[in-house]
Design a protein around this motif. Structure first.
Motif, mmCIF file in Angstrom:
data_model
loop_
_atom_site.group_PDB
_atom_site.id
_atom_site.type_symbol
_atom_site.label_atom_id
_atom_site.label_comp_id
_atom_site.label_asym_id
_atom_site.label_seq_id
_atom_site.Cartn_x
_atom_site.Cartn_y
_atom_site.Cartn_z
ATOM 1 N N ASP A 1 -2.180 6.714 0.945
ATOM 2 C CA ASP A 1 -1.142 6.480 2.953
ATOM 3 C C ASP A 1 -1.856 5.823 3.313
ATOM 4 O O ASP A 1 -0.159 5.187 3.068
ATOM 5 C CB ASP A 1 -1.677 7.374 3.881
ATOM 6 C CG ASP A 1 -1.964 9.070 3.554
ATOM 7 O OD1 ASP A 1 -1.030 9.844 3.421
ATOM 8 O OD2 ASP A 1 -3.271 9.540 3.764
ATOM 9 N N LYS B 1 6.775 0.371 4.946
ATOM 10 C CA LYS B 1 7.371 1.233 5.012
ATOM 11 C C LYS B 1 8.815 1.575 4.556
ATOM 12 O O LYS B 1 9.738 1.219 3.820
ATOM 13 C CB LYS B 1 7.572 1.949 5.929
ATOM 14 C CG LYS B 1 6.429 1.910 7.010
ATOM 15 C CD LYS B 1 6.438 2.645 8.724
ATOM 16 C CE LYS B 1 5.048 2.965 9.481
ATOM 17 N NZ LYS B 1 5.970 2.851 11.063
ATOM 18 N N GLN B 2 8.710 3.664 3.980
ATOM 19 C CA GLN B 2 9.993 3.411 3.472
ATOM 20 C C GLN B 2 10.534 3.016 3.991
ATOM 21 O O GLN B 2 12.295 2.795 3.344
ATOM 22 C CB GLN B 2 9.863 5.063 3.392
ATOM 23 C CG GLN B 2 9.569 5.550 1.599
ATOM 24 C CD GLN B 2 9.866 4.988 0.890
ATOM 25 O OE1 GLN B 2 10.568 4.717 0.491
ATOM 26 N NE2 GLN B 2 8.742 5.516 0.183
ATOM 27 N N LYS C 1 2.282 5.485 2.182
ATOM 28 C CA LYS C 1 3.231 5.937 3.348
ATOM 29 C C LYS C 1 3.565 4.128 4.160
ATOM 30 O O LYS C 1 4.592 3.742 3.933
ATOM 31 C CB LYS C 1 2.528 6.671 4.542
ATOM 32 C CG LYS C 1 2.836 7.664 3.889
ATOM 33 C CD LYS C 1 2.289 8.831 5.405
ATOM 34 C CE LYS C 1 2.189 10.239 4.944
ATOM 35 N NZ LYS C 1 1.381 11.349 3.377
#
Length: 315
Positions: A188, A234-235, A219
């Motif tokens: 993550d 992050k995205q 993530k």
């Protein structure tokens, strides 16, 4: 339990003088180990953290366990191996350059970790499981144990934190690359350095490193940039966070572990992405102020003073 981590810790012998080891007669004894470094740094920041490993039924193993327990880390799941010894590590120092490192860890107790050494309820009780590529490199059984722990953590909603921590003295990059990338797909949060980006992905560009790992399913990606700070992604969010300048670093070993601990501390406190990066940079920088692998990790009050968020009165 907030964070659980596991891996090999060794007794470290640090020379009193510089030069080839054949001319060194006196050493300071301490401990070394990426995962225990992270655990100790988090404990000093005020977190409830557990570390486990497999140690020899010897004085070195008892020393490691006592030191880590004394730092406020839970060591109740440490396994004692009556058949294999605790690993050792010697440093060789020369002026103004990083030390040479000599491992004596082949067939150590920790390299003989197996799945039955895991306490799954202990892992399930934590919010984050932190692992590194070092344990993956120790042996096939240790590698299998790490993957089993991570797969269990993910199945039980425990966040997985992963530092690739490539050690080419332990395995060849041709063996390391597929294993580390397989683990990255399960993580993550991941903490690659630029050199690890080059070795694993063929690029040292922080944005490209982050994008590759995000595309694998991570993530959060925190790319370590040394004294320059870090690049976080992050995205839907990304930014560079400036580092702290240390004019005369005493010892850079442990800085990356301090960075990871600071970042995870920020995550546990629900800091913003930038806030996590600032704390990570500060803890990593402070680790370089003191000679030794874990001795320089600050308390929460010390790092707040270093960052200028708390007033310091020295007399």
């Amino acid at each position: 339990m907030e964070i659980v981590t596991f891996g090999e810790s060794m007794v470290l012998f640090n020379p009193d003088t510089t030069g080839p080891l054949r001319y060194v007669h006196n050493f300071n004894k301490s401990i070394a180990g990426a995962e225990s470094n992270v655990a100790i740094a988090l404990a000093r920041l005020g977190h409830h953290v557990g570390w486990f490993s497999k140690i020899g039924d010897d004085e070195f193993g008892r020393y490691i366990k006592a030191i880590i327990r004394g730092e406020g880390v839970d060591v109740s799941r440490v396994v004692t191996d009556p058949h294999n010894n605790t690993g050792l590590l010697f440093k060789e120092r020369f002026a103004h350059v990083n030390p040479n490192v000599y491992y004596y860890r082949k067939n150590s107790a920790a390299s003989n970790m197996v799945i039955k050494d895991l306490d799954f309820d202990y892992i399930k009780s934590s919010k984050i499981l932190h692992v590194t590529g070092i344990t993956l490199a120790l042996s096939p059984s240790a590698r299998e144990t790490v993957f089993k722990a991570v797969e269990f953590a993910k199945a039980n909603n425990v966040l997985v934190s992963f530092d690739p921590n490539i050690r080419l003295k332990l395995w060849r990059i041709e063996e390391a690359r597929p294993t580390l990338l397989e683990m990255a797909k399960l993580a993550d949060i991941i903490f690659p350095g630029q050199d690890e980006g080059r070795l694993l992905l063929g690029t040292e560009d922080p944005k490209e490193i982050a994008r590759e790992f995000l595309d694998m399913g991570c993530k959060i990606v925190a790319v370590k940039l040394g004294k320059e700070g870090c690049y976080l992604a992050k995205q839907e969010e990304d930014e560079f966070v400036t580092g702290y300048i240390v004019e005369k670093p005493e010892d850079t070993v442990g800085a990356g572990d301090g960075f990871a601990a600071g970042f995870l501390s920020g995550v546990l406190q629900n800091f913003s992405l930038r806030g996590c990066g600032q704390l990570a940079n500060a803890v990593g920088a402070m680790a370089t102020l003191v000679r030794g692998d874990m001795e320089g990790f600050p308390t929460l009050q010390q790092v707040q003073r270093f960052m200028g968020t708390e007033e310091y009165i020295d007399r």
